[in-house]
Scaffold this active site. Structure first.
Site, PDB file in Angstrom:
ATOM      1  N   SER A 125       0.709  -1.210   0.039  1.00 43.33           N
ATOM      2  CA  SER A 125       0.048   0.084   0.022  1.00 43.33           C
ATOM      3  C   SER A 125       0.990   1.088   0.001  1.00 43.33           C
ATOM      4  O   SER A 125       1.983   1.113   0.509  1.00 43.33           O
ATOM      5  CB  SER A 125      -0.925   0.107   1.251  1.00 43.33           C
ATOM      6  OG  SER A 125      -1.558   1.248   1.233  1.00 43.33           O
ATOM      7  N   LYS A 180      -4.681  -6.791   3.450  1.00 47.00           N
ATOM      8  CA  LYS A 180      -4.511  -5.449   2.514  1.00 47.00           C
ATOM      9  C   LYS A 180      -6.242  -5.297   2.069  1.00 47.00           C
ATOM     10  O   LYS A 180      -6.358  -4.137   1.982  1.00 47.00           O
ATOM     11  CB  LYS A 180      -3.694  -5.866   1.441  1.00 47.00           C
ATOM     12  CG  LYS A 180      -3.614  -4.759   0.215  1.00 47.00           C
ATOM     13  CD  LYS A 180      -3.436  -3.504   0.586  1.00 47.00           C
ATOM     14  CE  LYS A 180      -3.027  -2.191  -0.314  1.00 47.00           C
ATOM     15  NZ  LYS A 180      -4.037  -2.019  -1.175  1.00 47.00           N
ATOM     16  N   HIS A 183      -7.695  -3.342   4.774  1.00 45.87           N
ATOM     17  CA  HIS A 183      -7.124  -2.067   4.829  1.00 45.87           C
ATOM     18  C   HIS A 183      -7.914  -1.382   3.673  1.00 45.87           C
ATOM     19  O   HIS A 183      -8.084  -0.069   3.918  1.00 45.87           O
ATOM     20  CB  HIS A 183      -5.699  -1.974   4.352  1.00 45.87           C
ATOM     21  CG  HIS A 183      -4.998  -0.665   3.881  1.00 45.87           C
ATOM     22  ND1 HIS A 183      -5.167  -0.161   2.438  1.00 45.87           N
ATOM     23  CD2 HIS A 183      -4.170  -0.007   4.364  1.00 45.87           C
ATOM     24  CE1 HIS A 183      -4.564   0.760   2.487  1.00 45.87           C
ATOM     25  NE2 HIS A 183      -3.887   1.108   3.534  1.00 45.87           N
ATOM     26  N   ASN A 184      -8.068  -1.653   2.469  1.00 44.56           N
ATOM     27  CA  ASN A 184      -8.877  -1.104   1.568  1.00 44.56           C
ATOM     28  C   ASN A 184     -10.309  -0.748   1.891  1.00 44.56           C
ATOM     29  O   ASN A 184     -10.672   0.409   1.615  1.00 44.56           O
ATOM     30  CB  ASN A 184      -8.709  -1.844   0.109  1.00 44.56           C
ATOM     31  CG  ASN A 184      -7.455  -1.529  -0.312  1.00 44.56           C
ATOM     32  OD1 ASN A 184      -6.291  -1.129   0.169  1.00 44.56           O
ATOM     33  ND2 ASN A 184      -7.442  -1.907  -1.720  1.00 44.56           N
ATOM     34  N   GLU A 187     -10.117   2.321   3.966  1.00 44.06           N
ATOM     35  CA  GLU A 187      -9.785   3.120   3.197  1.00 44.06           C
ATOM     36  C   GLU A 187     -11.147   4.004   2.511  1.00 44.06           C
ATOM     37  O   GLU A 187     -11.307   5.107   2.570  1.00 44.06           O
ATOM     38  CB  GLU A 187      -8.821   2.917   1.882  1.00 44.06           C
ATOM     39  CG  GLU A 187      -8.668   3.851   0.932  1.00 44.06           C
ATOM     40  CD  GLU A 187      -7.645   3.032  -0.105  1.00 44.06           C
ATOM     41  OE1 GLU A 187      -6.665   2.592   0.097  1.00 44.06           O
ATOM     42  OE2 GLU A 187      -7.905   3.129  -1.331  1.00 44.06           O
TER      43      GLU A 187
HETATM   44  C1  6PG Z   1      -3.022   1.492  -1.801  1.00 47.53           C
HETATM   45  C2  6PG Z   1      -4.644   1.731  -2.164  1.00 47.53           C
HETATM   46  C3  6PG Z   1      -4.475   1.271  -3.885  1.00 47.53           C
HETATM   47  C4  6PG Z   1      -5.919   1.706  -4.286  1.00 47.53           C
HETATM   48  C5  6PG Z   1      -7.009   0.649  -4.310  1.00 47.53           C
HETATM   49  C6  6PG Z   1      -8.280   1.005  -4.200  1.00 47.53           C
HETATM   50  O1  6PG Z   1      -3.068   0.816  -0.462  1.00 47.53           O
HETATM   51  O2  6PG Z   1      -2.344   1.927  -2.180  1.00 47.53           O
HETATM   52  O3  6PG Z   1      -5.484   1.106  -1.583  1.00 47.53           O
HETATM   53  O4  6PG Z   1      -4.219  -0.305  -3.754  1.00 47.53           O
HETATM   54  O5  6PG Z   1      -6.348   2.921  -4.041  1.00 47.53           O
HETATM   55  O6  6PG Z   1      -6.840  -0.291  -5.341  1.00 47.53           O
HETATM   56  O7  6PG Z   1      -8.719   1.191  -5.496  1.00 47.53           O
HETATM   57  P1  6PG Z   1     -10.385   1.669  -5.729  1.00 47.53           P
HETATM   58  O8  6PG Z   1     -10.751   2.665  -4.987  1.00 47.53           O
HETATM   59  O9  6PG Z   1     -10.242   1.890  -7.006  1.00 47.53           O
HETATM   60  O10 6PG Z   1     -11.299   0.339  -5.563  1.00 47.53           O
END
Ligand code: 6PG
Length: 465
Positions: A125, A180, A183-184, A187
């Site tokens: 990430s 991960k 994590h997303n 995010e």
């Molecule tokens: C990271 C991010 C990166 C990206 C994701 C989410 O940790 O560097 O999470 O992997 O932002 O792929 O992407 P989407 O918003 O397109 O689902």
């Protein structure tokens, strides 16, 4: 070139090339390969050594080899593994550094193991800048393969403030990609919460973009501060070079997604973990893309304007409570996976690896790390005194923000889902008694009583008293 300080890198797009340069700067020899001419040219221009084809890549690396795939998640990973495994020899290691689903990593690890090859699933990430100067790395690997890749990841990973490198080994091959993925999921939730607070500040409180940027900036040193808040401030302050007006005003309000947020939501549903903030963050992106929105908006009247009760500065508390909910839900998903599958662990390593390099990096990670250091077996993060005190400092503001949003007709799915989740978890009694009784009425599913042990069934004849 010693095998332990050499890496092969397949996929020299932005992320792959940035990582290759990071490895090179840290004294790791890199041999790259990409089938696409533009990527090859960019890599060659950056001074990277290239192989002409996968066979050449394998032949050019000293055994036992270590090859990192930075190709799009999905069929491209299988295709690269198929091609490489024709040339690799037992003892070689292949790392998938993309956003792969953990079930794919589990399957790929088993396939490679059958050929004597080791598979490592690594969630990386930090975007382009993280890849170039220090990402956070979430690793899933069998112990032997982990020992091989650890010095390589140690070389390029971000460093937390205390100097600890931001990599962690979470268990067998699929474990890294699950961490991960979650994590997303978090995010997505932080981004959605920021978007809702921005909307409420704009439509509820009538603030201009500049005033919202100033408001966000005043929070940067507090518990909500971090990479994503900073990113929001930058976006709010950016002007369109052609018109001189805020660029954000020209951006279509439709959020795309590549899948990891949805996988987190599915994981929560499959494991039976309540994570509505994370689920709603995904659904909000889907809703933004619904085609009938424009037509429906003409049919449904807006509520009559009533000014908000809260002040714009109180939105910080609402954001804080939502961010705490998002982190707590993500960690609860991972805790349930650990209970059901034995990984990922150890618990404290999860927030620790998110402290630097990754998209989640922010001030909230320090108290979360402290909570798990105080009690590594903490069953639920918000039971920790410090985290609970933070939550309680924002809870009333969250309630006010959700009420203001409802009155103004501003959708705040992440904020309101967080509030409902917190209210549900803190309710001594829930209306699940009625649900359970109705299940028993039409399906004879049985129910428990609170006054005596055992399982009961009733015909629920419903005679009027
Ligand atoms: C990271 C991010 C990166 C990206 C994701 C989410 O940790 O560097 O999470 O992997 O932002 O792929 O992407 P989407 O918003 O397109 O689902």
């Amino acid at each position: 070139m010693t095998a332990s300080r050499t890496i092969g890198l397949v996929g020299l797009g932005t992320m792959g090339r940035s990582l290759a340069l990071n490895f090179r700067d840290r004294g790791v020899a890199v041999l790259g390969y990409d089938p696409g001419e533009p990527a090859r040219r960019a890599a060659a221009d950056a001074g990277l050594a290239l192989a002409a084809d996968p066979a050449g890549l394998v032949a050019g690396l000293p055994p036992p080899r270590c090859i990192l795939l930075m190709v799009p998640a999905g069929p491209a990973v299988d295709a690269a593994l198929d091609e490489l495994s024709r040339h690799l020899a037992p003892g070689d290691v292949v790392i998938d550094g993309g956003n792969s689903h953990w079930r794919d990593s589990e399957r790929r690890a088993a396939r490679l193991a059958a050929a004597g090859l080791a598979f490592v699933g690594a969630g990386i990430s930090g975007g382009e800048e993280g890849a170039r100067f220090g990402p956070a790395i979430m690793i899933g690997a069998e112990p032997e393969a982990f020992a091989r890749v650890q010095p390589l990841f140690e070389a390029v990973a971000a460093r937390a403030e205390d100097g600890t490198p931001c990599w962690a080994h979470f268990g067998p091959p699929p474990a890294g990609h699950l961490v991960k993925t979650v994590h997303n999921g978090i995010e997505y939730a932080i981004m959605q919460a920021l978007a809702e607070v921005y909307d409420l500040a704009r439509r509820g409180h009538g603030l201009e973009l500049k005033a919202i940027a100033d408001l966000f900036e005043s929070w940067q040193e507090g518990p909500c501060g971090g990479f994503l808040l900073e990113t929001g401030i930058r976006v709010l302050r950016t002007r369109d070079p052609e018109t001189g007006r805020p660029l954000l005003g020209f951006v279509r309000d439709r959020a795309e997604q590549k899948g990891t947020g949805g996988w987190t939501a599915i994981e929560a549903l499959e494991l039976g973990v309540p994570a509505p903030t994370l689920v709603e963050a995904v659904q909000a992106r889907s809703l933004s893309a619904v085609a009938v929105r424009a037509e429906f908006a003409r049919l449904v009247p807006r509520p009559a304007a009533t000014g908000p009760v809260g002040r714009p500065e109180d939105l910080e508390g609402a954001l804080l409570a939502t961010l705490l909910a998002a982190h707590a839900q993500g960690l609860a998903i991972l805790a349930e996976s650990r209970r059901a599958r034995g990984w990922p662990g150890p618990p404290a390593a999860i927030p620790r690896v998110w402290r630097a390099g990754c998209i989640l990096r922010g001030n909230l990670l320090a108290p979360i790390v402290r909570a798990f250091e105080r009690d590594p077996e903490l069953p639920f993060s918000l039971l920790d005194d410090e985290l609970l005190a933070l939550l309680l400092s924002g809870l009333a503001d969250l309630r006010t923000a959700v009420a203001d949003a409802a009155r103004a007709g501003v959708p705040v799915p992440a904020l309101s889902a967080s509030l409902a989740w917190l209210d549900g978890l803190s309710s001594p009694r829930l209306p699940a008694d009625l649900v359970q009784a109705m299940r028993d009425r039409f399906g004879a599913h049985g129910f428990e009583r609170i006054d005596r042990p055992g399982r009961f069934h009733d015909l629920w004849r419903g005679a009027r008293a």
